[in-house]
Design an enzyme around this catalytic site. Structure first.
Site, PDB file in Angstrom:
ATOM      1  N   GLY A   1       0.821  -1.210   0.000  1.00 62.21           N
ATOM      2  CA  GLY A   1       0.000   0.000   0.000  1.00 62.21           C
ATOM      3  C   GLY A   1       0.855   1.260   0.000  1.00 62.21           C
ATOM      4  O   GLY A   1       1.750   1.399   0.835  1.00 62.21           O
TER       5      GLY A   1
ATOM      6  N   ASN B   1      -2.220  -7.215  12.634  1.00 64.52           N
ATOM      7  CA  ASN B   1      -1.091  -6.390  12.239  1.00 64.52           C
ATOM      8  C   ASN B   1      -1.403  -4.928  12.430  1.00 64.52           C
ATOM      9  O   ASN B   1      -2.547  -4.494  12.311  1.00 64.52           O
ATOM     10  CB  ASN B   1      -0.659  -6.679  10.795  1.00 64.52           C
ATOM     11  CG  ASN B   1      -1.375  -5.798   9.798  1.00 64.52           C
ATOM     12  OD1 ASN B   1      -1.036  -4.620   9.634  1.00 64.52           O
ATOM     13  ND2 ASN B   1      -2.386  -6.346   9.147  1.00 64.52           N
TER      14      ASN B   1
ATOM     15  N   ASN C   1      -7.315   1.979  -1.862  1.00 64.04           N
ATOM     16  CA  ASN C   1      -7.406   1.440  -0.501  1.00 64.04           C
ATOM     17  C   ASN C   1      -8.089   2.458   0.403  1.00 64.04           C
ATOM     18  O   ASN C   1      -7.475   3.418   0.852  1.00 64.04           O
ATOM     19  CB  ASN C   1      -5.978   1.124  -0.023  1.00 64.04           C
ATOM     20  CG  ASN C   1      -5.949   0.559   1.379  1.00 64.04           C
ATOM     21  OD1 ASN C   1      -6.975   0.452   2.056  1.00 64.04           O
ATOM     22  ND2 ASN C   1      -4.765   0.195   1.831  1.00 64.04           N
TER      23      ASN C   1
ATOM     24  N   CYS D   1      -7.668   0.792   5.110  1.00 66.97           N
ATOM     25  CA  CYS D   1      -6.583   0.444   6.023  1.00 66.97           C
ATOM     26  C   CYS D   1      -6.944   0.865   7.443  1.00 66.97           C
ATOM     27  O   CYS D   1      -7.169   2.046   7.696  1.00 66.97           O
ATOM     28  CB  CYS D   1      -5.264   1.100   5.633  1.00 66.97           C
ATOM     29  SG  CYS D   1      -3.948   0.711   6.822  1.00 66.97           S
TER      30      CYS D   1
ATOM     31  N   THR E   1      -2.154 -13.455   4.118  1.00 65.06           N
ATOM     32  CA  THR E   1      -1.526 -13.979   5.330  1.00 65.06           C
ATOM     33  C   THR E   1      -0.932 -15.369   5.130  1.00 65.06           C
ATOM     34  O   THR E   1       0.124 -15.692   5.673  1.00 65.06           O
ATOM     35  CB  THR E   1      -2.566 -13.994   6.468  1.00 65.06           C
ATOM     36  OG1 THR E   1      -3.054 -12.655   6.624  1.00 65.06           O
ATOM     37  CG2 THR E   1      -1.956 -14.460   7.766  1.00 65.06           C
TER      38      THR E   1
END
Lengths: 238, 302
Positions: free
Chosen positions: B48, B71, B128, B131, B267
């Site tokens: 990102g 995370n 995005n 986030c 992941t």
């Protein structure tokens, strides 16, 4: 995938696992170890190389089962498989001349392969090893095969035993408090010191950015750019 | 030679298979290119980006949870300009479709970033707005239909690339956000980003993360992500790219059957770097076993 040859306790709460079939690395590198197919826990565990037997194709790890992942490792039996991804990381730079190795607790493990490689690179050099443990010593005998002197300290500060004023290269791996003490002593004596850092990481290859730390030369990833650094570069990250 | 049953078209771009490396889990490809044949992937969504880059968050950044992880990286990235001059061509040379993921702290950041990305040879801009780990902006744009539509429309007006909007599962009404993005001109949607979660260190009596909350991913979220992809895919006509805890070809098939034309894997790559290659092989085997000319025939059958 690697096959487990041996997996047994060598001290209270400390296990040694030897595997066959993992690609051979070098001192200071690590593997992401994982129970094959496990989804819980999901991620591999970064475990440093303790010793390599190149002739047999075996890699030995010493680990402390403290969480769910390492507890699963402790239950594995010889003949079973383990995923050994790696070797990852940069490893220790092998410097010439006199060397002093300082290991604290489970941080003693990567020092053994380092002692082995240093001895191989120069049979005549002087290698002093200092090992610190909280309660019980391990790997002491193994170090004696490669080192001129092995000094152990139980319950105290191993760095207090070390003379940092020698014309030597110093290597250290252990808890933060030990590395900070080593860094302080190296500062005072203007010694050359390499430290191996440990941080939580998800991938081990430099992609997740979970283990980045601030260094003198910008942000670096402990897993990919380290785990071994010149201590002056990572002073704030120790 | 029989045609490749895994190929598809996404936003007018031809993909050799529907398996895409998820943003934030694959860097710009360098690290995993050392370990596996990344040219076999369908696409790579890069780390990102924010306009001026970011050092990311302080303190603990990753923390394992049952069948998953939290995370709080905080979009550590080298900035859009660095990407355009140093990374885009590298990603192009890898082979798979190139997706640039663009985050932002405010509208101006997004628009300037999208403008700069017009100079890069990428296939898709993944917008995005989801986030959860940055203090300003980030997920805030993706929480409500109005703000999501507004930023989508403005980025669409600036960008020469197809725009795929990455949605947050933390939105109170995800389907409404998805519809709003479609109406605002989004070419595709990708979902889900991470779920907002929390970890507490009981011994220290404190939150594990400096930001207190962090993003949950991994197999633990799969059933919820699957339900959300199913709902959104039924509510819009633009393509949906599904993700959330995919670990196997079987998991990928679930998302396709739920309505996703492609999937992203994140992941699981951390746990097993070659997971995506296994998934691609598994999807090929599935097509052979089921006698499918093209895997897209099962998209949205449920």
């Amino acid at each position: 995938m690697a096959e487990i040859i041996k997996n047994e306790p060598i001290a209270n709460g400390i296990y040694r696992m030897s595997v066959f079939g993992a690609p051979l690395g070098r001192a200071g590198q690590f593997f992401m170890l994982r129970v094959p197919g496990a989804l819980d826990p999901l991620l591999g565990r970064p475990i440093s190389i303790c010793e390599i037997d190149a002739d047999k194709g075996e890699t030995t790890f010493v680990y402390q089962p403290i969480g769910r992942g390492t507890a699963q490792f402790a239950a594995l039996l010889p003949g079973q498989q383990i995923e050994a991804q790696g070797p990852y990381g940069n490893g220790f730079p092998l410097k010439g001349g006199r060397t002093v190795l300082i290991g604290g607790g489970i941080g003693t493990a990567p020092m053994l392969q380092l002692a082995k490689e240093l001895r191989k690179s120069d049979p005549a050099r002087k290698i002093d090893v200092f090992l610190g443990f909280r309660e019980e010593a391990y790997l002491e005998k193994e170090f004696e095969s490669y080192a001129d002197n092995v000094t152990r300290n139980i319950g105290g500060y191993v760095t207090n035993d070390v003379d940092f004023a020698l014309d030597a290269t110093y290597y250290a791996c252990g808890p933060s408090v030990m590395l900070r003490a080593a860094a302080k002593a190296a500062d005072e004596a203007n010694a050359s010191l390499f430290v191996s850092l440990e941080k939580h990481m998800a991938c081990g290859v430099g992609a997740c950015l979970g283990c980045t730390c601030q260094t003198e030369h910008g942000r670096k990833r402990v897993c990919k750019d380290g785990p071994v650094f010149d201590y002056r570069e990572v002073r704030d990250a120790i | 030679m029989p045609s490749n049953p895994l190929k598809l078209t996404l936003c007018g771009i031809s993909l050799q298979n529907p398996v895409i490396a998820a943003s934030g889990t694959f860097g710009f490809g360098h690290e995993y290119a050392e370990i596996l044949d990344v040219s076999r992937l369908g696409g790579i969504s890069g780390k990102g980006l924010t306009l001026n880059g970011s050092a990311g968050n302080k303190g603990m950044r990753v923390y394992e949870t049952p069948s998953g992880m939290l995370n709080s990286i905080g979009l550590e990235n080298p900035g859009v300009r660095h990407f355009v001059t140093h990374e885009a061509d590298y990603m192009r040379a890898l082979g798979p479709a190139v997706i640039a993921n663009l985050g932002g702290h405010c509208e101006e950041d997004y628009l300037e970033g999208a403008h700069l990305l017009n100079d890069a040879d990428i296939d898709i801009l993944e917008l995005n707005i989801s986030c959860p780990n940055v203090k300003a902006g980030g997920m805030a744009f993706g929480m409500l239909p109005e703000t999501a539509a507004d930023i989508t429309q403005k980025v669409k007006a600036v960008s020469r690339h197809p725009v795929m909007v990455k949605l947050s599962p933390n939105a109170p009404d995800l389907v409404a956000v998805a519809r709003a993005c479609e109406s605002a001109g989004a070419d595709a949607l990708s979902l889900v980003n991470t779920f907002l979660g929390m970890a507490i260190d009981v011994k220290q009596k404190c939150a594990v993360f400096e930001n207190v909350y962090a993003g949950l991913s991994g197999p633990a979220i799969l059933p919820i992500a699957l339900r959300m992809v199913h709902q959104v895919a039924h509510a819009v006509t633009i393509p949906v790219v599904g993700m959330g805890g995919i670990t196997s070809a079987e998991d990928a098939l679930k998302f396709l059957m739920a309505g996703a034309v492609a999937v992203q894997v994140g992941t699981m790559t951390f746990a097993d770097p070659k997971a995506m290659l296994r998934i691609i092989d598994g999807l090929s085997d599935y097509c052979a076993q089921e006698g499918l000319d093209n895997l897209q025939q099962i998209v949205g059958i449920l």
